[in-house]
Design an enzyme around this catalytic site. Structure first.
Site, mmCIF file in Angstrom:
data_model
loop_
_atom_site.group_PDB
_atom_site.id
_atom_site.type_symbol
_atom_site.label_atom_id
_atom_site.label_comp_id
_atom_site.label_asym_id
_atom_site.label_seq_id
_atom_site.Cartn_x
_atom_site.Cartn_y
_atom_site.Cartn_z
ATOM 1 N N ASN A 45 0.804 -1.221 0.000
ATOM 2 C CA ASN A 45 0.000 0.000 0.000
ATOM 3 C C ASN A 45 0.838 1.272 0.000
ATOM 4 O O ASN A 45 0.345 2.330 -0.349
ATOM 5 C CB ASN A 45 -0.971 0.014 1.187
ATOM 6 N N CYS A 84 -3.620 4.720 5.864
ATOM 7 C CA CYS A 84 -4.475 3.733 6.525
ATOM 8 C C CYS A 84 -4.148 3.683 8.003
ATOM 9 O O CYS A 84 -4.861 3.094 8.794
ATOM 10 C CB CYS A 84 -4.275 2.345 5.932
HETATM 11 N N1 PLP Z 1 -4.545 -4.045 3.633
HETATM 12 C C1 PLP Z 1 -4.009 -3.120 2.828
HETATM 13 C C2 PLP Z 1 -2.858 -3.488 1.960
HETATM 14 C C3 PLP Z 1 -4.513 -1.819 2.796
HETATM 15 O O1 PLP Z 1 -3.962 -0.902 2.015
HETATM 16 C C4 PLP Z 1 -5.614 -1.506 3.629
HETATM 17 C C5 PLP Z 1 -6.112 -0.125 3.585
HETATM 18 O O2 PLP Z 1 -6.413 0.551 4.449
HETATM 19 C C6 PLP Z 1 -6.160 -2.530 4.450
HETATM 20 C C7 PLP Z 1 -5.588 -3.771 4.422
HETATM 21 C C8 PLP Z 1 -7.306 -2.267 5.355
HETATM 22 O O3 PLP Z 1 -8.506 -2.188 4.641
HETATM 23 P P1 PLP Z 1 -9.741 -1.396 5.282
HETATM 24 O O4 PLP Z 1 -9.414 0.064 5.181
HETATM 25 O O5 PLP Z 1 -10.914 -1.796 4.439
HETATM 26 O O6 PLP Z 1 -9.878 -1.868 6.688
#
Ligand code: PLP
Length: 387
Positions: free
Chosen positions: A153, A327
Site C-alpha cells: 500500500n 491507513c
Molecule cells: N490491507 C491493505 C494493503 C490496505 O492498504 C488496507 C487499507 O487501508 C487494508 C488492508 C485495510 O482495509 P480497510 O481500510 O478496508 O480496513
C-alpha cells in the site's frame, strides 16, 4: 472534487455514481434481512448471493460459497490470520509473513505471538522485493500459514503470488494474500496462484467504506472471530450489510471492465509525473522503481524535506497526498515499509506517496508538477539547518 487535486487513491476512493445507484434500492424498499424467511428476506438473500457470485467470478475460478463478506479489509485480514491460526493450531503454531505488510496483518501477528504462536517476518531488499529462497527456508514442519500481500500500500510493489503459491502448495501450508490494494487493478486468479485465502476491500475500488470480502478456498477451516447468528456459513456472524455488499460487487465489476485500459493510462500518467519531478527537482529518489509495482502508485523521497510539512503545503494548494500510509490513523509513524527497504531515517521522513486513480487527468499531473518545485524549495529553506 472541484478544483482540488486528489492524489491519495490508495488511501480511499470516491464512490462511483453507478455504484451509488446500484446500492440505492437496498436502502429503500428492498431492505430485508437475508436471514428472514418472508419475501423481503428472500429478495435480500437472492441479492446477496448474486453479489457473492459476482465477486467470486472476478477472483478467477472461485465459487460463490468461497466468498465471505466482512466489514473491512482489516477484518478480512484478521479473520484470515487468526481464523486459520485457531483452526489449525493442533497442526502447528508457526506463521510466516513479511516486514512490509499492512498493520491489519502485522498487528494480528503480534497478538497471535502474545497467544503463543511464533511468527517469522521475511525481509525485503532495497527495491521492496522478497527473496523466495528465504521463504522456502523459513517454512518449518510446524508452519501452518504464509501471509504475503499482493500489492504494497505504500510503495506499490507486487509480490509474485503464483511463485509463492507454488511453494506453499508444495510444502503443504496455507497461503493468504492481502489483495486490498491490487484487487480490480491487476488480473488475479486464486486457483492459478494456489491461494487459499484472499482479502479485498470495497473502498479502494470506488465502492463504499466498511465492506470487504475474504476468499476462503473450499476445504480451508476457519474459526469465526465473531459469535452470533451463524451468518456467512458460520464463518462471520452478523447480519450482512446488503446495500454495501451490492456496492462492493458493482464496484468490482466496473473495475474489471476498465482494467486493461486503466492500468496503461495510469502507468503513463505516473511515468509522466515521476519524470517531471526528477527533471524539475534535485535530490529526489523514486522508491521501489525497479520492483514490479502497481501502475498508479509513486513513492518519492525528497532529500532535506519533512514529508508532513510538504503534505500540509500541498494541502494548502488543494492537493491531497499522503506521507507513508494514510491507513494508519494520523499516519505520523515513520513508515515500517521504507525502513524495511533500508532507507535511512531522514529519507523515510522525507517520503511521500502520490497515488493516482480513475479521475486523475494529465492536467492534474501538470498542475502538481508546476507547483511542487516551489513548495519543495520553500520547505527545504525552512528546514532545520541540521538537514
Ligand atoms: N490491507 C491493505 C494493503 C490496505 O492498504 C488496507 C487499507 O487501508 C487494508 C488492508 C485495510 O482495509 P480497510 O481500510 O478496508 O480496513
Amino acid at each position: 472534487m472541484g478544483s482540488r487535486i486528489y492524489l491519495d487513491y490508495s488511501a480511499t476512493t470516491p464512490v462511483d455514481p453507478q455504484v451509488r445507484e446500484a446500492m440505492r434500492p437496498y436502502f429503500e424498499g428492498a431492505f430485508g434481512n437475508p436471514s428472514a424467511a418472508h419475501a423481503l428476506g428472500r429478495e435480500a438473500k437472492a441479492t446477496l448471493e448474486q453479489a457473492r457470485e459476482t465477486v467470486a467470478g472476478l477472483l478467477g475460478t472461485a465459487d460463490k460459497d468461497e466468498v465471505v463478506f466482512a466489514s473491512s479489509g482489516t477484518e478480512a485480514d484478521n479473520l484470515a490470520l487468526a481464523g486459520t491460526a485457531f483452526a489449525y493450531q493442533e497442526r502447528g503454531r508457526h506463521i510466516i509473513t513479511s516486514a512490509v505488510e499492512h498493520a491489519a496483518v502485522l498487528e494480528t501477528c503480534t497478538a497471535l505471538e502474545r497467544g503463543g504462536f511464533s511468527v517469522t517476518y521475511l525481509p525485503v531488499n532495497g527495491h521492496g522485493v522478497l527473496d523466495l529462497e528465504q521463504l522456502r527456508r523459513a517454512i518449518r514442519p510446524d508452519t501452518i500459514l504464509v501471509s504475503l500481500m499482493h500489492a504494497n500500500n505504500e510503495v506499490g510493489v507486487l509480490f509474485p503470488l503464483a511463485d509463492i503459491g507454488a511453494i506453499t502448495k508444495e510444502r503443504g501450508v496455507l497461503f493468504h494474500t492481502d489483495a486490498v490494494q491490487s484487487f480490480g487493478k491487476v488480473p488475479l486468479d486464486v486457483r492459478h496462484c494456489k491461494i487459499d485465502l484472499l482479502s479485498l476491500s470495497a473502498h479502494k475500488i470506488y465502492g463504499p467504506k466498511g465492506v470487504a470480502a475474504l476468499y476462503v478456498r473450499r476445504g480451508v477451516r476457519l474459526q469465526s472471530l465473531l459469535r452470533g447468528g451463524g451468518q456467512e456459513r458460520g464463518r462471520r456472524a452478523g447480519t450482512e450489510n446488503v446495500p454495501a455488499i451490492v456496492g462492493l460487487a458493482e464496484a468490482a465489476r466496473l473495475m474489471f471492465l476498465e482494467m486493461p485500459g486503466e492500468g496503461e493510462r495510469m502507468g503513463k500518467l505516473r511515468d509522466r509525473f515521476e519524470a517531471g519531478v526528477l527533471a524539475r527537482i534535485e535530490g529526489v529518489r523514486v522508491n521501489a522503481q525497479k520492483g514490479p509495482r502497481l501502475s498508479h502508485t509513486s513513492n518519492l523521497t525528497f532529500e532535506g524535506v519533512e514529508a508532513q510539512t510538504l503534505v500540509v503545503a500541498l494541502d494548502l494548494e488543494g492537493i491531497a497526498v499522503s506521507a507513508g500510509s494514510a491507513c494508519h490513523v494520523g499516519s505520523l509513524q515513520p513508515s515500517h515499509v521504507l525502513r524495511a527497504m533500508g532507507l535511512s531515517p531522514e529519507h523515510v521522513e522525507g517520503s511521500l506517496r502520490f497515488s493516482l486513480g480513475r479521475f486523475t487527468r494529465e492536467e492534474d499531473i501538470d498542475s502538481v508538477l508546476a507547483i511542487l518545485p516551489h513548495l519543495v524549495a520553500r520547505v527545504r529553506e525552512n528546514a532545520p539547518a541540521a538537514r
